[in-house]
Every structure is written in structure tokens, then in C-alpha cells.
Design an enzyme around this catalytic site. Structure first.
Site: not given
Length: 738
Positions: A110, A182, A374
């Protein structure tokens, strides 16, 4: 000073520059109206009320990092004009040393990203299943969203075939919640221990560092054909989902199953979905390839320009809900297997809130590059499950931020700061910017009056769901329910329209033809045969190899229409329409259609032989693209306002789109014809009025062809074009074989 081209996206600064170098001292310019930085809170989450400008550069004069004003920055301190540079030049050393350390390690995955600020508004419909405060009715929460590709480096192209990241940071009143997902709802692997393997396989070959940002190579296909749990994600990636039209038209998924907890302590299993208001749309493969060369920043430019043009992208956040049973299964589908979906026909997506992106970052590095997500950033009411991929991510994300951002205090960077008060007893470390008070960063203590105290559930404490952990042997294996690697890929294939199936065949054929080893191609065909024999036969024909027989008996699940991108209708907001102008011809129509497009929420871009201003002495029209800089891939639709003669730069030595033999006798600039034939080939809506109809004919495009509009006036042409855009493309131009 107001810019004369206000409302046209892409201006580099808030105020137009002068031709001469400014010499009168003045302070820094404000950010553009579409930009804002992180909210001004302290390193410990306290609202400061300080203007955002106070976090930026200040003052009229150049200074050192310590604020000392400088009179010169172009020449080093030397012993005479031709003498050696002196070591005592503190300004040189500070400037060069800082430059030498400007880069931080890029993300392993990413790395290539774009981001925006926005706001999330809860609908209140989730209150029955979660006590998370930010999902309450009409609660507004600031957010920062980062979109990304997975495999490429920071300098790779936006339009490669790849999975896209969709990560959202919610600055809630109860702390930061990160939903890190995603644009594909499943992943290549079922267990995080294999994440280094799939990424090592997908990254460029280590000996040559090629190919960049692609899966079309041997190591990737070697892994996914040997590791067949990757089949479902691979098939999604080979579909149109792997090359989205824009981030604004991209679905998002939380991938994993999460556990929600309501105010009474009841639990529900959920999967998170982001549904774009503009619909889910993709590029065609040739478009993606052309764009990667013409404009490798296509997706990040599209996002920023849309926001600057006030065409704010929106997504609804929704959840699929499932009973929280001991088995954690639903309709025979293992909810802990991240390679599986639950079809929306079995579990509908319930909308629970609206995301609107309404401001661009003011600094890419400080915000987009340094934002740290996170999956362990949770708030009361949201908990994790035993999905083995999710469990590994709970460790990995925290670990990588410490390495990439230089220590454990990455949460104090402005873009990462929580908006809830922090009293964590964590101290010191690299880049500590909080100035802690007190003498007792431990508990229990009496020297600091016992502070900080523990909170209970009634004070909003985060309490993990007291899930019973079954007594079991320590083993390294997966549940038997994880063994089915083909029924869901077959479901996806059967849910595609014939046109989408053609694109999947083409993608597999292209990717596998880029592999060197025949054995890998043959192994891939064995995988495809277990999905669908027709799919396998078509790809085998493209590879020049025999199609093998399946080794498993295929299942016949009911198709899921929700998996297809075709068939719906969508609003025109945010669509980019190119308006081809022929100098000062038909300018009244150009002005009219531009106004109408803006009113419809679209982004109109005027394309002309040269840049600058058309009709500068009358009602000026600003040119955003020239025939040399424009390409069809930038536009969702094109309107032709006139018949432009070949421009002054229309010859092959200056622009390869020009054939010198043709332009010698041409009456229309050949680059416009290239643009139109490309757009027609890619299924885009085309229109013309007035003399523009002659341009369509010169491009070989019949006026009665599907998706072609010829109108008496500009406004009438645009209205008919908008109706065509509702389906994204003119799919009638494509004749599928499957």
C-alpha cells in the site's frame, strides 16, 4: 485576489502568480479552499482551538529551523568567491542534513496512496447491534480516508491491475477507530503467517526488480496456482474490480468478520461494506494501459479534482449481520474464512451511515504518507473475531508503524492524533512531543493522586467480549471448512454478465502470457478448469495450450447479481465530460454546456488546439486541456462543439498521435479523431452539435451508432449524454462470445 479560473480544478495555489518574481515581503499564502490539514488537537487528544495555519510555516522571511532569519540561501559560505566551502557554514549543514533525511521507509504494501478529509454521519440504524457512539443517529465524526494500490512502490502508476486499499480513520469521541479494508471482499490467504509469502510472490522479481506494480509474472502465478485458497481473490483481481474507474467509484470491504456489542451486551457478527453513491465502475484494459503512460497519477488526480470542484465523493457504510453462534457459520459459509463472502442475497447490506469526502490534504507527506492505520484501533462496541488473518494483522500493523515512523509515538503525529483525551502512562521514546506532567506514570499510585483511574463499562471503557476459548490441542492447521477453494470462485464467475466474463478471460490470457514458464501456465489452467470449463477453454486458446479436464465436480450455486457491476443506473455527479472546442467557434454552446454540466454536478473540461483563454475580450472560456495533452481515457464522455483545423503543433515530430501524410491534407486535427475513436472503442458516450457532427463522421463514427448523440443544440446534446452515462458505458458496443 480571486483567481479568474475559479471553479476549474487543478490550480496549484490559492492565488495566481505574477510573471515577475515577487520581491515585496509577505507571509505564506493560505491553503486553497478545497484543502485543510488535521484538526488541531494536542499530542494527548485535547482540543486546542488553534487555527490550522499555526501548524504550518509562518512569517515573511526565510529562517533556519530554529527561527533565525537568513539573508542568503543560494551560495555556501566560502573562503573567497572561488575558494573552498567552510565547515562552519551551519546553514548549509542544516539544509543538506535535513534534505538527506527527508524520506522515511515507504510502506511494504500500500505504498502508493491518495487521501482526503471528510465527515461520517451515523444513521442510528446500528444502535440495536452496537453501542459505538459514532454510529448514533446524526452523530458527525471527522474522518481521514486513504486509498492505495497494494503491490507498487510510491512511484508506480495508479491504473495497474491490483487490489486497492480503502482505509478509514474515524476520530470518534471514544478514541480512534480504523476500518482498514480493500476494494475486494476476500483475500489471497486464510492465515496471516502466509502474508509475507503472497507479497514476496507478488512483488517484482528480486533479481531484476521487475515488473513493477504488476501480478503478470511468474512468481505471482507460481504461488497462487500452488496455493489454491488464493483462487477466489485472484478471480476478483482478474475481473474489472482490479482496474477501478476511480477511487470515487470503488466499493470497499472490511474483509473480515467483526463482532459488535450493543448497550445490553448482546453480540452480533458483521461484515462491513462501503457502497459508493456513484456506483461501482471500472476502466477497460486498454484504457488502463494508456492512462498508466499518459497520466500515472490518474486516480489521485481524479479524487483531488472532484473534491476541488465540490463534486464530493460519498459512500454509505453498511453491514451484513449474522447470529453470533458458537459455530460462527452462516448458511454453510465459515465466517472466519477471509477467502469467503456471504452473498448479499442471503444477508442484505443494511446502511448505517454516510461518508462524505470534502477536503484535500494540505501536505501529502504530513498527512497521506504519515497516516498510520491499525486494525487494533477499536472503540467500545466493536470487537474482533478469531479470523486467523485478522489476528495476525492485529500484531503486524502496530509493528510496521514503529519501524516506518521511527518509534512508538507515531500516534502523536497530527494526522494520527485522537480527538479523545489521552492519559496512557506511556512515556518517552523517539519523537515524543507531549510534555507529560506528574511523577507517577504507574498505577496504583498516590503521588499523582491516584490518577489515572480505571474506567468501568458505565464510564465508556473498552471491554473485550468475554468469549469462551475452547479447550483444544496446540496445532498448526486450519478447520476443515477452510478447504473449499472453488465453490465461491464459481459463484463469482456465474454472477458475471457475458461482457464481464470476456474481460476476465482477457485478463487471465494477458497475465499468463506474460509468464515465462509453461508449467505455471498449465497449472493455472488446471485451476481454471475447476472453476468453469468454458473459462478454462477460452484462456487455453489464448495461451495456445490444451484445456485440461476439471479434477473436481463443479458446484452450481445460484448467481449473486450484487457481484456484477453492470445493470444499474447511476447519477451523473462527478463525471468528467470533455468539450472539444474549435477555437472561437460555437463558444456560446461551449459556455452553455459547461454551465449545465456544472449544475448537474459534473466536471466539464474544455479541450482546444492551444491553451489559454478563448474569447479573451468577451465572455472568456478557460482551456483546461489541449489536443497535445488530452487523451480519451480522462473523460467519461466527450462532446464536440466544432471542427478544429490542425493545430500548429500537429506534426509527427512533435506529437506521435499525428500522421504527417494525413495531416498534410486534413481539415480536422487528427488528434481529435484519435481521441474520439479511442473513446468509441472504450464504450464511452459521444455527442456533437453544429459543425461537430462532421468531426464524428471524419472519425468513422456513424451518427446512429449506439451511444452516439447528434443534437441541434449543446444543452440538448448534454441531456441525452447524461442519460447514457447512467449505465457508465455503452455496453451495446461490446459483443461477447461467451
Amino acid at each position: 485576489m480571486v483567481r479568474p479560473d475559479k471553479g476549474i480544478p487543478g490550480a496549484p495555489s490559492a492565488v495566481p502568480p505574477s510573471v515577475e518574481e515577487p520581491i515585496e515581503p509577505a507571509g505564506p499564502l493560505p491553503p486553497k479552499s478545497d484543502q485543510r490539514g488535521p484538526d488541531t488537537v494536542s499530542p494527548t487528544g485535547q482540543a486546542t482551538g488553534a487555527p490550522q495555519a499555526e501548524a504550518a510555516q509562518g512569517g515573511e522571511f526565510l529562517t533556519t529551523a530554529q527561527g533565525t532569519r537568513l539573508y542568503e540561501t543560494d551560495h555556501s559560505l566560502k573562503a573567497g568567491a572561488r575558494g573552498p566551502v567552510l565547515l562552519q557554514d551551519h546553514h548549509l549543514r542544516e539544509k543538506i542534513t535535513h534534505f538527506d533525511h527527508e524520506r522515511i521507509p515507504e510502506r511494504v504494501v500500500h505504498a502508493r496512496g491518495a487521501a482526503a478529509h471528510g465527515v461520517f454521519q451515523g444513521y442510528g440504524t446500528a444502535e440495536r447491534i452496537t453501542k459505538a457512539a459514532f454510529l448514533g443517529k446524526d452523530v458527525e465524526t471527522p474522518v481521514f480516508v486513504r486509498f492505495s494500490t497494494v503491490l507498487g512502490s510510491r512511484g508506480s502508476a495508479d491504473t495497474v491491475r491490483d487490489t486497492r486499499g480503502f482505509a478509514t480513520k474515524f476520530y470518534t469521541s471514544e478514541g480512534v477507530f480504523d476500518l482498514v479494508g480493500n476494494n475486494i471482499p476476500v483475500f489471497f490467504i486464510q492465515d496471516a503467517i502466509k502474508f509475507p509469502d503472497v507479497i514476496h510472490a507478488g512483488k517484482p522479481h528480486p533479481d531484476r526488480e521487475i515488473p513493477q506494480a504488476q501480478s503478470a509474472h511468474d512468481t505471482f502465478w507460481d504461488f497462487v496456482t500452488l496455493h489454491t485458497e488464493a483462487t477466489h481473490h485472484t478471480l476478483w483481481n482478474m475481473s474489472d474490480r482490479g482496474i477501478p474507474r476511480s477511487y470515487r467509484m470503488m466499493e470497499g470491504f472490511g474483509v473480515h468478520t467483526f463482532r459488535l456489542v450493543n448497550a445490553e451486551g448482546a453480540t452480533t457478527l458483521v461484515k462491513f461494506h462501503w457502497k459508493p453513491k456513484l456506483g461501482v465502475h471500472s476502466l477497460v484494459w486498454e484504457e488502463a494501459q494508456i492512462t498508466a503512460g499518459m497520466d500515472p497519477d490518474f486516480h489521485r488526480r481524479d479524487l483531488a479534482d472532484a473534491i476541488e470542484a465540490s463534486a464530493y465523493p460519498q459512500w454509505e457504510l453498511g453491514v451484513q449481520t449474522f447470529p453470533d453462534t458458537d459455530a460462527q457459520m452462516f448458511e454453510g459459509i465459515d465466517l472466519l474464512d477471509p477467502t469467503k463472502i456471504v452473498p448479499e442475497e442471503l444477508a442484505p447490506v443494511e446502511p448505517i451511515g454516510l461518508l462524505t469526502l470534502n477536503a484535500n490534504p494540505s501536505n501529502y507527506f504530513a498527512e497521506t504518507e504519515q497516516v498510520a492505520f491499525h486494525v487494533g484501533h477499536l472503540v467500545p462496541g466493536i470487537d474482533v473475531t478469531n479470523d486467523p488473518l485478522l489476528q495476525g494483522r492485529l500484531f503486524s500493523y502496530l509493528d510496521t508503524q514503529i519501524s516506518r515512523l521511527g518509534g512508538p509515538n507515531f500516534g502523536q503525529l497530527p494526522i494520527n492524533r485522537t480527538h479523545a483525551p489521552v492519559n496512557d502512562m506511556l512515556r518517552d521514546g523517539m519523537h515524543q512531543t507531549a510534555v507529560h506532567s506528574g511523577v507517577a506514570p504507574y498505577r496504583p499510585n498516590s503521588l499523582d493522586g491516584g490518577c489515572p483511574f480505571l474506567a468501568g463499562a458505565d464510564n465508556g471503557a473498552y471491554i473485550e467480549v468475554p468469549e469462551q476459548v475452547p479447550a483444544a490441542d496446540k496445532i498448526r492447521e486450519a478447520a476443515a471448512s477452510f478447504d473449499d477453494h472453488y465453490s465461491q470462485p464459481r459463484l463469482f464467475w456465474l454472477s458475471m454478465t457475458p461482457t464481464e466474463r470476456e474481460h476476465i478471460v482477457a485478463a487471465y490470457t494477458f497475465e499468463l502470457n506474460k509468464c515465462w514458464e509453461t508449467a505455471i501456465k498449465e497449472r493455472a489452467l488446471h485451476v481454471l478448469a475447476n472453476i468453469d470449463t468454458g473459462l478454462c477453454a477460452q484462456v487455453a486458446a489464448g495461451l495456445g495450450l490444451p484445456a485440461p479436464a476439471p479434477t473436481l465436480t463443479p458446484t452450481d450455486p445460484l448467481p449473486s447479481p450484487a457481484l456484477s457491476q453492470l445493470g444499474g443506473t447511476w447519477p451523473p455527479e462527478g463525471r468528467v465530460v470533455g468539450i472539444v472546442a474549435a477555437g472561437d467557434q460555437e463558444l456560446s454552446g461551449v459556455r452553455s454546456v459547461r454551465r449545465a454540466a456544472l449544475k448537474a454536478g459534473m466536471v466539464p473540461l474544455v479541450i482546444a488546439p492551444t491553451g489559454g483563454i478563448l474569447d479573451a475580450d468577451g465572455d472568456p472560456v478557460t482551456v483546461q486541456r489541449t489536443f497535445a495533452t488530452a487523451r480519451s481515457t480522462e473523460f467519461d464522455a466527450i462532446l464536440v462543439a466544432g471542427a478544429p483545423a490542425p493545430g500548429a503543433d500537429a506534426y509527427g515530430a512533435r506529437d506521435a498521435k499525428v500522421d504527417d501524410d494525413i495531416v498534410a491534407t486534413a481539415t480536422i486535427d487528427p488528434r481529435v479523431l484519435v481521441m474520439l475513436t479511442e473513446a468509441y472503442r472504450h464504450g464511452k458516450a459521444l455527442g456533437a452539435w453544429g459543425d461537430g457532427r462532421r468531426v464524428l463522421e471524419a472519425a468513422g463514427i456513424a451518427p446512429d451508432a449506439p451511444g452516439v448523440v447528434t443534437a441541434r443544440s449543446a444543452d440538448a446534446g448534454l441531456k441525452r449524454l447524461i442519460k447514457l452515462l447512467a449505465g457508465h458505458r455503452v455496453w451495446d458496443r461490446f459483443t461477447p462470445l461467451i
